[in-house]
Scaffold this motif. Sequence first.
Motif, PDB file in Angstrom:
ATOM      1  N   UNK A   3       3.181   2.286 -12.515  1.00  0.00           N
ATOM      2  CA  UNK A   3       3.287   3.310 -11.460  1.00  0.00           C
ATOM      3  C   UNK A   3       2.350   3.072 -10.283  1.00  0.00           C
ATOM      4  N   UNK A   4       1.097   2.691 -10.561  1.00  0.00           N
ATOM      5  CA  UNK A   4       0.148   2.450  -9.471  1.00  0.00           C
ATOM      6  C   UNK A   4       0.567   1.241  -8.644  1.00  0.00           C
ATOM      7  N   UNK A   5       1.077   0.211  -9.309  1.00  0.00           N
ATOM      8  CA  UNK A   5       1.531  -0.969  -8.573  1.00  0.00           C
ATOM      9  C   UNK A   5       2.747  -0.638  -7.707  1.00  0.00           C
ATOM     10  N   UNK A   6       3.646   0.177  -8.249  1.00  0.00           N
ATOM     11  CA  UNK A   6       4.812   0.600  -7.467  1.00  0.00           C
ATOM     12  C   UNK A   6       4.378   1.452  -6.275  1.00  0.00           C
ATOM     13  N   UNK A   7       3.374   2.299  -6.481  1.00  0.00           N
ATOM     14  CA  UNK A   7       2.867   3.119  -5.382  1.00  0.00           C
ATOM     15  C   UNK A   7       2.271   2.248  -4.277  1.00  0.00           C
ATOM     16  N   UNK A   8       1.615   1.151  -4.663  1.00  0.00           N
ATOM     17  CA  UNK A   8       1.050   0.248  -3.661  1.00  0.00           C
ATOM     18  C   UNK A   8       2.157  -0.355  -2.796  1.00  0.00           C
ATOM     19  N   UNK A   9       3.240  -0.780  -3.434  1.00  0.00           N
ATOM     20  CA  UNK A   9       4.374  -1.332  -2.681  1.00  0.00           C
ATOM     21  C   UNK A   9       4.971  -0.264  -1.769  1.00  0.00           C
ATOM     22  N   UNK A  10       5.091   0.951  -2.305  1.00  0.00           N
ATOM     23  CA  UNK A  10       5.647   2.058  -1.522  1.00  0.00           C
ATOM     24  C   UNK A  10       4.775   2.357  -0.303  1.00  0.00           C
ATOM     25  N   UNK A  11       3.463   2.389  -0.500  1.00  0.00           N
ATOM     26  CA  UNK A  11       2.568   2.684   0.620  1.00  0.00           C
ATOM     27  C   UNK A  11       2.566   1.556   1.649  1.00  0.00           C
ATOM     28  N   UNK A  12       2.610   0.313   1.166  1.00  0.00           N
ATOM     29  CA  UNK A  12       2.648  -0.816   2.098  1.00  0.00           C
ATOM     30  C   UNK A  12       3.903  -0.750   2.964  1.00  0.00           C
ATOM     31  N   UNK A  13       5.016  -0.397   2.343  1.00  0.00           N
ATOM     32  CA  UNK A  13       6.266  -0.253   3.097  1.00  0.00           C
ATOM     33  C   UNK A  13       6.157   0.897   4.096  1.00  0.00           C
ATOM     34  N   UNK A  14       5.580   2.009   3.655  1.00  0.00           N
ATOM     35  CA  UNK A  14       5.443   3.159   4.535  1.00  0.00           C
ATOM     36  C   UNK A  14       4.529   2.898   5.717  1.00  0.00           C
TER      37      UNK A  14
END
Length: 213
Positions: free
Chosen positions: A145-156
Amino acid sequence: MKYLEEFADPELAHKLLAEIADTVTKPWAIMEVCGGQTHSIIRHGIDQLLPGEVELIHGPGCPVCVTPVESIDRAVQIARRPDVIFCSFGDMLRVPGSHGDLFSVRAAGGDVRVVYSPLDAVDIANENPDKEVVFFAVGFETTAPANAMAVHQAHGRGLTNFSVLVSHVLVPPAIEAIMTSPDVRVNAFLAAGHVCSVMGTRQYEPIAAMYNV
């Protein structure tokens, strides 16, 4: 400290140990899956307090133990590139691959950085737009989940220079691999509660039924 001293109750511990001793009727080999469990067991001497019929076996509880050599080799190869800032948790730096480790890459001048969260790597990517920032995403289900959140934030944040080298592993296949070993003598598993909080417990039911654990 709140939520630490509250659980350090010697009277309750001795009561539970007495109940375990009264309940055990045969030898048990129990494997704890989580490295945090192993740390707590050793730190508090729980393995020494349990009756002799109960044996605790340390399982594959940390990413260092289960990350394939191929993933380490890929990480080392990427980290050697001059256009890359390679970010990783500190315990992965000395894990050996076929041709060295991340620590040796850093010693040779590679930009290998220790981070405490994948979100730290996102910040590094934001601060270094001329570099490709790669985060080494290792671990069991709890890290996903934390790794997915990092990808999500980088995209955002519109970052195009952030990527992850993924080497996630699952607990149930690790348990199945142990149970299919010809020398297995495990009677039960102490499952990782934090993994169950992410994935639930349903995935363990077929394993319990098939291997009678």
